[in-house]
Motif scaffolding. Structure first.
Motif, short mmCIF file in Angstrom:
data_model
loop_
_atom_site.label_atom_id
_atom_site.label_comp_id
_atom_site.label_asym_id
_atom_site.label_seq_id
_atom_site.Cartn_x
_atom_site.Cartn_y
_atom_site.Cartn_z
N CYS A 46 -77.17 12.78 24.91
CA CYS A 46 -77.06 12.78 26.29
C CYS A 46 -76.87 11.16 26.71
CB CYS A 46 -78.18 13.01 27.12
SG CYS A 46 -78.44 14.87 27.19
N LEU A 47 -77.64 10.23 26.36
CA LEU A 47 -77.26 8.86 26.47
C LEU A 47 -75.99 8.19 26.16
CD1 LEU A 47 -80.93 7.34 25.54
CD2 LEU A 47 -79.98 7.79 28.09
N ALA A 48 -75.66 8.54 24.67
CA ALA A 48 -74.22 8.19 24.24
C ALA A 48 -73.05 9.01 25.21
CB ALA A 48 -74.36 8.68 22.83
N SER A 49 -73.14 10.03 25.45
CA SER A 49 -72.24 10.44 26.43
C SER A 49 -72.11 9.96 27.67
CB SER A 49 -72.62 12.26 26.31
OG SER A 49 -72.64 12.90 25.15
N PHE A 50 -73.45 9.52 28.28
CA PHE A 50 -73.47 8.90 29.52
C PHE A 50 -72.71 7.64 29.58
CE2 PHE A 50 -75.15 5.50 32.10
CZ PHE A 50 -74.92 5.72 33.44
N VAL A 51 -72.84 6.90 28.32
CA VAL A 51 -72.19 5.55 28.18
C VAL A 51 -70.68 5.82 28.09
CG1 VAL A 51 -72.00 3.76 26.48
CG2 VAL A 51 -74.11 4.37 27.09
N ALA A 52 -70.29 6.99 27.23
CA ALA A 52 -68.81 7.01 27.11
C ALA A 52 -68.11 7.65 28.37
CB ALA A 52 -68.62 8.11 26.01
N LEU A 53 -68.63 8.38 28.93
CA LEU A 53 -68.15 8.74 30.35
C LEU A 53 -68.33 7.66 31.48
CD1 LEU A 53 -69.82 12.47 30.66
CD2 LEU A 53 -67.16 11.82 29.99
N ALA A 54 -69.29 6.81 31.48
CA ALA A 54 -69.19 5.70 32.42
C ALA A 54 -68.39 4.54 32.30
CB ALA A 54 -70.90 5.25 32.76
N SER A 55 -68.01 4.54 30.94
CA SER A 55 -67.14 3.48 30.63
C SER A 55 -65.43 3.67 30.59
CB SER A 55 -67.62 2.90 29.23
OG SER A 55 -68.95 2.43 29.46
N SER A 56 -65.27 4.84 30.59
CA SER A 56 -63.82 5.23 30.49
C SER A 56 -63.46 6.47 31.66
CB SER A 56 -63.75 6.06 29.08
OG SER A 56 -64.22 7.11 28.93
N THR A 57 -62.34 6.84 31.32
CA THR A 57 -61.74 7.86 32.37
C THR A 57 -61.35 9.00 31.41
OG1 THR A 57 -59.38 6.98 32.18
CG2 THR A 57 -60.65 6.04 33.84
N LEU A 58 -62.40 9.44 30.44
CA LEU A 58 -62.04 10.62 29.62
C LEU A 58 -61.73 11.78 30.38
CD1 LEU A 58 -64.73 9.81 27.04
CD2 LEU A 58 -62.39 9.89 26.81
N SER A 59 -61.02 12.50 29.94
CA SER A 59 -60.69 13.99 30.63
C SER A 59 -59.97 14.91 29.58
CB SER A 59 -59.74 13.86 31.75
OG SER A 59 -58.57 13.06 31.33
N THR A 60 -59.78 16.25 29.75
CA THR A 60 -58.93 16.88 28.90
C THR A 60 -57.53 17.25 29.54
OG1 THR A 60 -59.76 18.87 30.14
CG2 THR A 60 -61.36 18.08 28.38
N PRO A 61 -56.59 17.65 28.66
CA PRO A 61 -55.40 18.12 29.12
C PRO A 61 -55.30 19.09 30.09
CG PRO A 61 -55.44 17.69 26.66
CD PRO A 61 -56.88 17.74 27.07
N LEU A 62 -56.46 19.99 30.01
CA LEU A 62 -56.40 21.16 30.92
C LEU A 62 -57.16 20.71 32.43
CD1 LEU A 62 -57.61 23.98 28.31
CD2 LEU A 62 -55.26 23.24 29.42
N ALA A 63 -57.49 19.55 32.37
CA ALA A 63 -58.38 18.96 33.65
C ALA A 63 -57.58 19.51 35.10
CB ALA A 63 -58.41 17.39 33.65
N MET A 64 -58.44 19.74 35.90
CA MET A 64 -57.99 20.06 37.24
C MET A 64 -58.83 19.53 38.30
SD MET A 64 -57.32 24.25 36.94
CE MET A 64 -59.04 24.47 36.27
N PRO A 65 -58.49 18.09 38.50
CA PRO A 65 -59.45 17.35 39.20
C PRO A 65 -59.58 17.78 40.76
CG PRO A 65 -57.79 15.89 38.12
CD PRO A 65 -57.48 17.28 37.92
N VAL A 66 -60.98 17.87 41.04
CA VAL A 66 -61.10 18.16 42.50
C VAL A 66 -60.54 17.03 43.61
CG1 VAL A 66 -63.04 18.64 44.36
CG2 VAL A 66 -63.14 19.39 41.92
N PRO A 67 -59.87 17.44 44.63
CA PRO A 67 -59.42 16.43 45.73
C PRO A 67 -60.30 15.12 45.79
CG PRO A 67 -58.68 18.69 46.19
CD PRO A 67 -59.63 18.94 45.16
N ASP A 68 -59.77 14.21 45.86
CA ASP A 68 -60.55 13.15 46.18
C ASP A 68 -61.17 13.26 47.56
OD1 ASP A 68 -59.70 11.87 43.91
OD2 ASP A 68 -58.36 10.46 44.79
#
Length: 244
Positions: A130-152
């Motif tokens: 969990c801690l390693a995943s938090f660091v990775a997600l907080a430090s980057s803009t990781l997403s998947t090719p199937l991402a459907m971002p919720v409107p800003d």
């Protein structure tokens, strides 16, 4: 099967903390499911319904006394849910930051509380992931090719709600940790003071205790037997010369 082993005994304070965390998940899932259903984002609604199921299942398992399995299963399921939300729907942009990953800190904190209660390799492994995943997600803009971002426009308001809830849950975890550590420290100090002041009372004769191996010497505060008496600290801790 309930947690009945001596090393799995848990305080009421910790149990209540886990129960409240489960109920907060249910309330949070209901709120977001209702909102996204109103705007037609049914895939997000599906994840919110899974969040509700995890919260209810965790609460019922804890109430039945199956705290260990309830916490491990709920942490695993929540980690997968939060990861899916972060990578598919909560993709950061210039106007709206990603905030769902904050719940990974909550999962790690609850996991650490469970590890303190009953150490296990699986539990500490979940905390590290969990801690390693938090660091990775907080430090980057990781997403998947199937991402459907919720409107800003939705995520900007949601970032405030999720941040407030996540920080509030972290504060609750910090309070539970502090209270638990203080309670254990006070018990240790009381036991040491009682031993130093020779306030223990043995339920067997002092001679039988002195003749037993050090590892077999046991104390009882149930009351003195006919041959019992005050338990001097010297009988527990032999002189260095004698021990050598």
């Amino acid at each position: 099967m309930t947690d009945t082993a001596p090393n799995s005994q848990h305080s009421t304070r910790l149990v209540v903390s886990y129960e409240y965390a489960s109920l907060i998940l249910v309330v949070l899932g209901l709120g977001w499911a209702g909102f996204f259903a109103s705007i037609g984002w049914w895939r997000v609604v599906g994840l919110d319904l899974l969040l509700i199921v995890v919260g209810v299942a965790s609460y019922l398992l804890i109430r039945r006394g199956q705290l260990t399995i309830g916490l491990l299963l709920s942490q695993t399921a929540l980690f997968l849910l939060v990861g899916a939300i972060c990578l598919m729907f909560d993709v950061p942009s210039a106007d709206a930051p990603r905030v769902s990953h904050l719940y990974l800190l909550v999962i790690a904190a609850l996991g650490y509380l469970n590890y303190r209660r009953q150490p296990s390799g699986v539990q500490i492994g979940l905390v590290v992931i969990c801690l390693a995943s938090f660091v990775a997600l907080a430090s980057s803009t990781l997403s998947t090719p199937l991402a459907m971002p919720v409107p800003d426009s939705v995520r900007i308001a949601g970032s405030w709600v999720n941040t407030i809830v996540a920080v509030g849950m972290l504060c609750g975890c910090a309070y539970a940790m502090q209270a638990e550590f203080t309670s254990r420290g006070a018990l240790s100090r009381d036991l040491m003071a009682a031993l130093w002041n020779e306030e223990f009372i043995s339920s067997t004769s002092l001679r039988s205790i002195e003749s037993a191996p050090l590892s077999a010497r046991k104390l009882s505060c149930a009351g003195p037997a006919p041959s019992a008496g005050r338990f001097p600290r010297q009988s527990l801790f032999p002189k260095p010369s004698a021990a050598a």
